[in-house]
Design an enzyme around this catalytic site. Sequence first.
Site, PDB file in Angstrom:
ATOM      1  N   TYR A   1      -2.137  -0.936  10.524  1.00 18.62           N
ATOM      2  CA  TYR A   1      -2.198  -1.190   9.078  1.00 18.62           C
ATOM      3  C   TYR A   1      -0.939  -0.668   8.361  1.00 18.62           C
ATOM      4  CZ  TYR A   1      -4.033  -1.238   4.279  1.00 18.62           C
ATOM      5  OH  TYR A   1      -4.216  -1.463   2.938  1.00 18.62           O
TER       6      TYR A   1
ATOM      7  N   SER B   1       0.857  -1.195   0.000  1.00 17.15           N
ATOM      8  CA  SER B   1       0.000   0.000   0.000  1.00 17.15           C
ATOM      9  C   SER B   1       0.889   1.239   0.000  1.00 17.15           C
ATOM     10  CB  SER B   1      -0.867  -0.008   1.258  1.00 17.15           C
ATOM     11  OG  SER B   1      -1.503   1.226   1.439  1.00 17.15           O
TER      12      SER B   1
HETATM   13  N1  NAD Z   1      -8.954  -0.624  -0.789  1.00 18.27           N
HETATM   14  C1  NAD Z   1      -7.932   0.210  -0.615  1.00 18.27           C
HETATM   15  O1  NAD Z   1      -8.097   1.437  -0.454  1.00 18.27           O
HETATM   16  C2  NAD Z   1      -6.517  -0.322  -0.614  1.00 18.27           C
HETATM   17  C3  NAD Z   1      -5.452   0.573  -0.763  1.00 18.27           C
HETATM   18  C4  NAD Z   1      -4.154   0.085  -0.760  1.00 18.27           C
HETATM   19  C5  NAD Z   1      -3.928  -1.272  -0.626  1.00 18.27           C
HETATM   20  N2  NAD Z   1      -4.986  -2.111  -0.487  1.00 18.27           N
HETATM   21  C6  NAD Z   1      -4.708  -3.535  -0.314  1.00 18.27           C
HETATM   22  O2  NAD Z   1      -5.249  -4.238  -1.405  1.00 18.27           O
HETATM   23  C7  NAD Z   1      -5.583  -5.566  -1.000  1.00 18.27           C
HETATM   24  C8  NAD Z   1      -6.996  -5.889  -1.452  1.00 18.27           C
HETATM   25  O3  NAD Z   1      -7.876  -4.980  -0.838  1.00 18.27           O
HETATM   26  P1  NAD Z   1      -9.374  -4.741  -1.343  1.00 18.27           P
HETATM   27  O4  NAD Z   1      -9.578  -3.286  -1.373  1.00 18.27           O
HETATM   28  O5  NAD Z   1      -9.655  -5.556  -2.539  1.00 18.27           O
HETATM   29  O6  NAD Z   1     -10.175  -5.287  -0.052  1.00 18.27           O
HETATM   30  P2  NAD Z   1     -11.336  -6.348   0.100  1.00 18.27           P
HETATM   31  O7  NAD Z   1     -11.784  -6.244   1.524  1.00 18.27           O
HETATM   32  O8  NAD Z   1     -12.356  -6.175  -0.966  1.00 18.27           O
HETATM   33  O9  NAD Z   1     -10.613  -7.734  -0.156  1.00 18.27           O
HETATM   34  C9  NAD Z   1      -9.809  -8.370   0.807  1.00 18.27           C
HETATM   35  C10 NAD Z   1     -10.087  -9.857   0.737  1.00 18.27           C
HETATM   36  O10 NAD Z   1      -9.206 -10.507   1.679  1.00 18.27           O
HETATM   37  C11 NAD Z   1      -9.958 -11.551   2.286  1.00 18.27           C
HETATM   38  N3  NAD Z   1      -9.358 -11.933   3.568  1.00 18.27           N
HETATM   39  C12 NAD Z   1      -9.328 -11.221   4.718  1.00 18.27           C
HETATM   40  N4  NAD Z   1      -8.741 -11.940   5.683  1.00 18.27           N
HETATM   41  C13 NAD Z   1      -8.384 -13.125   5.134  1.00 18.27           C
HETATM   42  C14 NAD Z   1      -7.740 -14.279   5.634  1.00 18.27           C
HETATM   43  N5  NAD Z   1      -7.355 -14.374   6.910  1.00 18.27           N
HETATM   44  N6  NAD Z   1      -7.508 -15.300   4.786  1.00 18.27           N
HETATM   45  C15 NAD Z   1      -7.910 -15.231   3.493  1.00 18.27           C
HETATM   46  N7  NAD Z   1      -8.534 -14.170   2.966  1.00 18.27           N
HETATM   47  C16 NAD Z   1      -8.765 -13.122   3.773  1.00 18.27           C
HETATM   48  C17 NAD Z   1     -11.352 -10.974   2.473  1.00 18.27           C
HETATM   49  O11 NAD Z   1     -12.334 -11.981   2.689  1.00 18.27           O
HETATM   50  C18 NAD Z   1     -11.522 -10.232   1.154  1.00 18.27           C
HETATM   51  O12 NAD Z   1     -12.115 -11.056   0.167  1.00 18.27           O
HETATM   52  C19 NAD Z   1      -5.382  -5.596   0.521  1.00 18.27           C
HETATM   53  O13 NAD Z   1      -4.133  -6.161   0.812  1.00 18.27           O
HETATM   54  C20 NAD Z   1      -5.380  -4.147   0.900  1.00 18.27           C
HETATM   55  O14 NAD Z   1      -4.660  -3.902   2.095  1.00 18.27           O
HETATM   56  C21 NAD Z   1      -6.271  -1.685  -0.497  1.00 18.27           C
END
Ligand code: NAD
Length: 325
Positions: A202, A189
């Site tokens: 985080y 991130s």
């Molecule tokens: N959304 C944002 O603003 C953002 C920004 C920067 C980075 N990210 C990163 O991108 C990645 C994806 O995020 P997203 O926005 O698609 O979020 P999201 O919540 O839509 O997807 C995350 C997925 O991870 C799964 N998950 C959570 N805990 C788990 C576990 N213990 N085992 C297996 N699966 C698990 C959840 O069920 C979910 O399907 C993450 O690593 C997040 O930190 C997101």
Amino acid sequence: MEGALSFAVETAQNAFKAAKEAPTWAKAALAAAALMALREAYLSATEKSVEGEVCLITGAGSGIGRMLAKSMAAGGAKVALLDINEAAAKEAAAEIAASGGHAFAARCDVTSHEDVAVAVAAAREALGSDITILVNNAGVVSGKPLLETSDRAIKRTFDVNVIAHYWTLKECLPSMVRNNHGHVVTVASAAGWVGIPRQCDYSASKWAANGLAEALRMELRHMGATGVSTTCVCPFYIDTGMFEGVRGSWLPTLPILKPDYVVASMMTAIRRRTPVLNMPAMVNLTPLMRAGLPVAAFDWCCDFLGITKSMDDFAGRSIDAPGSS
Ligand SMILES: NC(=O)c1ccc[n+]([C@@H]2O[C@H](COP(=O)([O-])OP(=O)(O)OC[C@H]3O[C@@H](n4cnc5c(N)ncnc54)[C@H](O)[C@@H]3O)[C@@H](O)[C@H]2O)c1
């Protein structure tokens, strides 16, 4: 034909003459533009295909992971979708299969090495080959000030956002190194470059994920595994619901990102073996600003850009919410 050729030659001569007579700043801008065009041409000419690759994505039941699984399948890769939410992973795999792709889905809590080992073995069996692209994407956020964050949430954040990467790497990397063929994608991130209030857990976990990706890249290089690439993805906020309620910057070059833009950029970065993908491009300035500015000036920039207050109205998928993973 002859007329067109002489027109082209004349135009090129005129452009060359104009460039020669241009002021120094314009010459520098032209040279930079030409270098960037050459770089772009080289990168697109050397892009790899994902066709025939076997791609395992954690957290593939929703958001970025789910969309990336679909893009990988559309590019001809076989895809293993792992998620703690089994129904979501299976639904995504069924959608891929319905559009002609090859997908396998399984429930997997990535914080358990045992769960990961079982799921990777099942994926290998179902897809008929070793994993060649590993995407460590599963992520969680608590979104609270440190003193209001439960011990469980702090541990869970580190377990999912970084410790789990070690378990998937231990299961998927050996065959990549053995075959000198593979790709490890770390979804970190932009919060792994800068500390943000309400992200004490985080942000720190994403700094750690950044550090792991960096050390792994150097280690693979040092051991001569030139066929195993790494890509560390560092996006600013994305509109997936995970960070519902956050505020983007007022600066047009630092918006809340659209998931389809993020996934398309990730696909390009994987095809081009890009080691670090910061999104939007403005995030590339963060390490430079950190290095070049006094801490107080850097902090002031975060205030000025609206980063410091970005989480004030956070209403996303907090792991401290009742019934969360
Ligand atoms: N959304 C944002 O603003 C953002 C920004 C920067 C980075 N990210 C990163 O991108 C990645 C994806 O995020 P997203 O926005 O698609 O979020 P999201 O919540 O839509 O997807 C995350 C997925 O991870 C799964 N998950 C959570 N805990 C788990 C576990 N213990 N085992 C297996 N699966 C698990 C959840 O069920 C979910 O399907 C993450 O690593 C997040 O930190 C997101």
